[in-house]
Design a protein around this motif. Structure first.
Motif, mmCIF file in Angstrom:
data_model
loop_
_atom_site.group_PDB
_atom_site.id
_atom_site.type_symbol
_atom_site.label_atom_id
_atom_site.label_comp_id
_atom_site.label_asym_id
_atom_site.label_seq_id
_atom_site.Cartn_x
_atom_site.Cartn_y
_atom_site.Cartn_z
ATOM 1 N N UNK A 240 -22.158 -139.526 129.789
ATOM 2 C CA UNK A 240 -21.561 -140.761 130.300
ATOM 3 C C UNK A 240 -20.194 -141.007 129.662
ATOM 4 N N UNK A 241 -20.090 -140.774 128.355
ATOM 5 C CA UNK A 241 -18.815 -140.978 127.659
ATOM 6 C C UNK A 241 -17.747 -140.032 128.211
ATOM 7 N N UNK A 242 -18.112 -138.774 128.423
ATOM 8 C CA UNK A 242 -17.145 -137.804 128.939
ATOM 9 C C UNK A 242 -16.698 -138.173 130.360
ATOM 10 N N UNK A 243 -17.630 -138.613 131.198
ATOM 11 C CA UNK A 243 -17.269 -139.009 132.561
ATOM 12 C C UNK A 243 -16.362 -140.236 132.538
ATOM 13 N N UNK A 244 -16.651 -141.193 131.648
ATOM 14 C CA UNK A 244 -15.799 -142.374 131.535
ATOM 15 C C UNK A 244 -14.403 -142.003 131.048
ATOM 16 N N UNK A 245 -14.319 -141.029 130.136
ATOM 17 C CA UNK A 245 -13.003 -140.566 129.676
ATOM 18 C C UNK A 245 -12.223 -139.937 130.823
ATOM 19 N N UNK A 246 -12.912 -139.134 131.646
ATOM 20 C CA UNK A 246 -12.247 -138.531 132.805
ATOM 21 C C UNK A 246 -11.757 -139.604 133.764
ATOM 22 N N UNK A 247 -12.573 -140.629 134.003
ATOM 23 C CA UNK A 247 -12.158 -141.729 134.885
ATOM 24 C C UNK A 247 -10.978 -142.490 134.293
ATOM 25 N N UNK A 248 -10.989 -142.694 132.969
ATOM 26 C CA UNK A 248 -9.886 -143.404 132.318
ATOM 27 C C UNK A 248 -8.584 -142.626 132.452
#
Length: 261
Positions: A240-248
């Motif tokens: 989840x953290x990695x996906x949120x970083x990609x979205x950011x």
């Protein structure tokens, strides 16, 4: 609930959980190999899907004539974007695992990377085409008015203006590919313990066994031991953290280029 279950793993293991290899022992098992596998898969997606997708969108929007063949291609691309990923996994088995086994090594990380690239390619085409379509026609007319060629107008005016939308779509596409599981399971992603020889060459590693973060989550969630449930929750938090970083990253790039234009 997942965060509460994952906290003991991060408190007791710390960064060791992120770097430790896969193991049947939940006390020492980590996601190091899975993270490396996911990163390599995303490199395949970025190298294959993004350039081909953007080039295809430029051709369909700027060069292809408005006829039945072009409309059929556009309709086909949009239909392919809605096909379940598991169907692309079946395609990956037939083409990359069986037909091109001499090149890919069969069920290998090369096959997984090619399959994921095909999964997200229609989405890259659609996102890029929509961004190009949103460019005002006045920008093209101004370029033609000063004597620029069609390619000069596209390269220097249309694509830079559409870049925020293109970047947002392509980066979010990578985020989707990062979380795919079904096609990787079909093309040979390992769901258990495996080791890679330290003396293996780069080609041998790419043609050998591999795993990814979503695959490990799927594998650990099926384990009967309660210790693996905490590991599963911790791996989910990392994903989840990695996906949120990609979205950011997508949001930052979009806002940066939007201000520039």
């Amino acid at each position: 609930d997942i965060l509460i279950r994952a906290l003991p793993v991060f408190q007791e293991r710390g960064t060791d959980f992120l770097t430790a290899p896969i193991s049947p022992n939940p006390l020492t098992a980590g996601i190091g190999q899975a993270l490396v596998g996911s990163v390599i898969l995303m490199i395949f997606v970025a190298i294959l899907a993004i350039p081909i997708g953007i080039a295809s969108a430029v051709y369909l929007e700027e060069y292809a004539p408005d006829n039945q063949a072009t409309r059929l291609i556009n309709t086909t691309v949009r239909n392919l974007a809605g096909v379940p990923a598991v169907v692309y996994g079946l395609l990956g088995i037939a083409v990359f695992v069986v037909l091109l086994a001499d090149i890919t090594g069969g069920p290998s990380i090369i096959s997984g990377g090619f399959t994921l690239a095909i999964v997200v390619l229609p989405i890259v085409v659609i996102a890029s085409a929509e961004a190009l379509r949103a460019v005002p026609s006045a920008i093209r007319e101004a370029g033609f008015g000063v004597g620029a060629t069609k390619w000069e107008v596209i390269r220097s005016h249309v694509i830079p203006y559409a870049l925020p939308g293109i970047l947002t779509g392509t980066i979010l596409t990578i985020g989707r590919a990062f979380g795919e599981t079904a096609p990787l399971l079909l093309v040979g992603a390992v769901t258990g313990f495996f080791s890679v020889s330290s003396s293996a060459t780069l080609v041998e590693r790419l043609q050998g066994p591999y795993t990814s973060l979503p695959t490990i989550i799927f594998s650990w969630s099926r384990q009967p031991r309660t210790e693996f449930r905490e590991l599963t929750a911790a791996a989910i938090i990392v994903l989840l953290v990695l996906v949120l970083i990609i979205n950011a990253i997508a949001i930052i790039l979009r806002n940066r280029y939007a201000r520039k234009w």
